[in-house]
Write a protein that holds these residues in place. Structure first.
Motif, short mmCIF file in Angstrom:
data_model
loop_
_atom_site.label_atom_id
_atom_site.label_comp_id
_atom_site.label_asym_id
_atom_site.label_seq_id
_atom_site.Cartn_x
_atom_site.Cartn_y
_atom_site.Cartn_z
N ASP A 46 0.84 -1.19 0.00
CA ASP A 46 0.00 0.00 0.00
C ASP A 46 0.88 1.25 0.00
O ASP A 46 1.74 1.41 0.87
CB ASP A 46 -0.90 -0.01 1.23
CG ASP A 46 -1.98 1.06 1.16
OD1 ASP A 46 -1.65 2.25 1.37
OD2 ASP A 46 -3.15 0.71 0.91
N HIS B 103 -0.12 -5.85 0.55
CA HIS B 103 -1.36 -6.34 -0.03
C HIS B 103 -1.24 -7.82 -0.35
O HIS B 103 -2.12 -8.62 -0.05
CB HIS B 103 -1.70 -5.56 -1.31
CG HIS B 103 -2.28 -4.21 -1.04
ND1 HIS B 103 -3.09 -3.54 -1.94
CD2 HIS B 103 -2.18 -3.38 0.02
CE1 HIS B 103 -3.46 -2.38 -1.45
NE2 HIS B 103 -2.90 -2.25 -0.26
N ASP C 133 -1.80 -11.08 -11.44
CA ASP C 133 -2.97 -10.22 -11.26
C ASP C 133 -2.64 -9.12 -10.26
O ASP C 133 -2.23 -9.40 -9.13
CB ASP C 133 -4.16 -11.04 -10.77
CG ASP C 133 -5.45 -10.24 -10.78
OD1 ASP C 133 -5.63 -9.39 -9.89
OD2 ASP C 133 -6.27 -10.47 -11.68
N GLY D 110 -4.38 -3.96 -15.30
CA GLY D 110 -4.64 -4.81 -14.14
C GLY D 110 -3.72 -5.99 -13.99
O GLY D 110 -4.01 -6.91 -13.20
N ALA E 156 -4.48 -7.11 -8.58
CA ALA E 156 -5.37 -7.00 -7.42
C ALA E 156 -5.19 -8.14 -6.44
O ALA E 156 -5.21 -7.94 -5.22
CB ALA E 156 -6.83 -6.92 -7.89
N THR E 157 -5.00 -9.36 -6.95
CA THR E 157 -5.00 -10.54 -6.08
C THR E 157 -3.63 -11.17 -5.86
O THR E 157 -3.45 -11.93 -4.91
CB THR E 157 -5.92 -11.62 -6.68
OG1 THR E 157 -5.36 -12.08 -7.93
CG2 THR E 157 -7.31 -11.07 -6.92
#
Length: 589
Positions: free
Chosen positions: A419, A426, A468, A453, A470-471
């Motif tokens: 972050d 994260h 990825d 992304g 985000a994940t």
């Protein structure tokens, strides 16, 4: 227990016509040998000026190095210094022995090849560092059927050995390793820790000065930087012509992954050399390389003066008894090193100006091991740090920031998402199993690219990854034939990246399928740049390439004089690229 050991070999007493003798070398090696012993080296052998006037022959030198490598203990760090004249022929570097004969043909057949491949492969030592001060001025090579030093350091080094061996050359191709003669004096007003009447190699003297003046443990990268700055200062102090010689390191060892020099032996004991006043240094107007405050920065110790041992007094010629002209040579004293290299206290490596620091990245700059975020505020404000995030290994990867998240690779083999505001993790993605004994096997030195992304990054495990954003889940991986130091570029749904298997790859960003590959003939550590349908990238075969982004066909290539590991920048129809030949090039697209 692993030890630090050193072998110092100096060829100085030449009889052959056209090869000047180098009488300062015994003193150089005596000074360096004493400095290494004070640093805690358990075994320091100095081979120069043999008894009975015997000369150092090729077989003698080759045998001494081979034996030194074989006798090493498991886990040792070895330092081997080769000083003398050097030549380059048929793609190899050679040290010229003292007993070389003018009728030797070909000339290089009587020299010592700087290549102990089999012995290096078999030595139980963990790391071997060669310090080579042999691309020397004072050798006439026109009649010797060799290339002299203009091609010095271009020989190929076995890829497997580069993981345990580092070669540090005292100059780059087309340069000479300069020395100071006894009649030369320093520039008025400059104090550089030397005395009038001394004669020495600038490179060897810089090494000794750094070993003596910096008492803390040094990794290879910090050592090289300190020696380079000291070389530059001495070059300027003695008004040498041209640019300072540029040190060059050839290795695959992460430069900060092992302690090249241990902390000085007994540095906290009474036997430590006396601490003197903080060294005076050239003024800003006379020293373009660095400047020094009048007093030590807070938390850093002054460094001890350079003092001679009895061995050095025997081998180093004394200064003339007459006084130097006012303002010329300075009294022997402490060596001025850049402020960030004094002492051993940890902390940021670069001092920050008291002017307002103008840095991008939404008010934050990222750097360091682990890595640290610093506020963009006036430097007089003490609280710059926003947060720091620790990884288990070095961070050589450059961070990418997207959507309030910082993405960065680590020497522990992981890609991290952190972050940007809080420094909280994260997620992390492992490119391989991390082993503390050999962390570089899957280290992520490549800098990530973020697009649509997805985070794209290379690893030393020879793969390119799509993760990825985000994940942290893997989308796909693409295997190359070599370590991926290159940082990927993404354009038009294609990922472009170089590999140490000597190829530039174009990989489908969605599927991970290969679109095409382009062979350069040597490793591609350069990171590609893509613009207007063309991919620009450098290669260690000394060239810059322009490759069609759609087909992988070569548009053109541009040859420099040495490896191109720099990453190109394109602006206004011009490609800007750096080379290990010490030049920056501007090339029409």
């Amino acid at each position: 227990m692993p030890q630090h050991r050193a072998l110092l070999i100096g060829a100085s007493n030449y009889d052959m016509r056209g090869i000047h003798s180098l009488p300062f070398i015994p003193g150089d090696l005596a000074r360096l040998g004493s400095a290494l012993r004070r640093r805690g080296f358990k075994d320091v052998q100095v081979l120069s000026q043999l008894e009975g006037g015997k000369q150092l022959g090729a077989n003698f030198i080759k045998g001494c190095v081979a034996g030194f490598l074989r006798r090493a203990g498991r886990g040792d760090t070895l330092v081997i210094v080769l000083s003398g004249h050097g030549v380059h022929a048929a793609g190899r570097d050679y040290l010229v022995p003292e007993d070389i004969h003018e009728d030797t043909h070909p000339f290089e057949s009587g020299c010592v090849p700087i290549d102990w491949g089999r012995d290096l492969d078999e030595t139980p030592a963990d790391h071997v560092v060669f310090l080579i001060d042999a691309c020397r001025e004072g050798i006439e090579v026109a009649s010797m059927s060799v290339a002299g030093v203009t091609q010095w350091g271009r020989q190929k080094t076995d890829a497997a050995l580069r993981r345990k061996v580092a070669y540090v050359y005292g100059c780059s191709p087309a340069q000479l390793s300069l020395y100071v003669r006894d009649h030369e004096a320093v520039t008025d007003g400059v104090q550089c820790g030397t005395v009038p009447g001394e004669s020495f190699s600038i490179f060897s003297r810089a090494i000794s000065d750094v070993v003596t003046s910096h008492q803390g443990a040094l990794a290879l990268d910090v050592f090289r930087e300190a020696v380079q700055e000291r070389v530059s200062l001495l070059h300027q102090a003695y008004r040498k012509r041209g640019n300072p010689q540029l040190l060059r390191t050839i290795t695959d060892i992460p430069h900060n992954a092992f302690t090249f020099l241990p902390a000085a032996a007994g540095r906290h004991e009474a036997a430590t050399p006396p601490v003197t006043e903080y060294p005076a240094t050239p003024s800003r107007s006379t020293s373009p390389w660095w400047s020094t405050p009048a007093s030590p920065p807070s938390g850093l110790r002054p460094q001890p003066a350079l003092t001679r041992t009895a061995e050095e007094d025997r081998l180093i010629p004394p200064a003339p008894s007459h006084s130097a002209a006012p303002g010329r040579g300075q009294a022997a004293g402490p060596v001025g090193l850049p402020p960030r290299l004094r002492g051993s206290s940890p902390g940021p490596r670069h001092l920050i100006s008291r002017r307002r620091v103008l840095l991008g990245l939404a008010g934050t700059v990222l750097t360091g091991v682990g890595f640290t975020a610093w506020k963009v505020i006036d430097a007089s404000t003490p609280d710059r740090q926003l947060w720091k995030f620790n990884t288990r290994e070095f961070v050589q990867s450059s961070p990418a920031v997207a959507g309030g998240v910082v993405y960065v690779g680590s020497g522990d083999g992981k890609l991290y998402a952190v972050d940007a505001a809080t420094g909280e993790e994260h997620w992390s993605f492992a490119t391989g199993e991390w082993d503390a004994s050999s962390p570089s096997d899957s280290a992520v030195k490549s800098s990530p690219a973020v697009a649509d992304g997805v985070v794209y990054v290379g690893s030393q495990n020879k793969k390119l990854y799509a993760v990825d954003a985000a994940t942290g889940k893997k989308r796909w991986s693409f295997a190359t034939g070599g370590e991926v130091y290159s940082s990927p570029a993404v354009a038009g749904g294609v990922v472009y990246v170089g590999s140490r298997d000597e190829k530039l790859y174009a990989v489908d960003a969605a599927t991970g399928d290969e679109r095409w590959s382009f062979a350069t003939g040597d490793r591609v550590d350069s990171s590609p740049t893509v613009t207007k349908g063309v991919v620009y990238v450098g290669s260690s075969n000394d060239k810059l390439y322009a490759v069609d982004a759609a087909t992988g066909d070569e548009r053109w290539s541009f040859a420099t004089d040495f490896h191109v590991e720099s990453s190109p920048t394109v602006a206004d129809g011009v490609v800007y690229i750096g080379s290990y030949d010490a030049h920056l090039y501007a090339v029409k697209t």
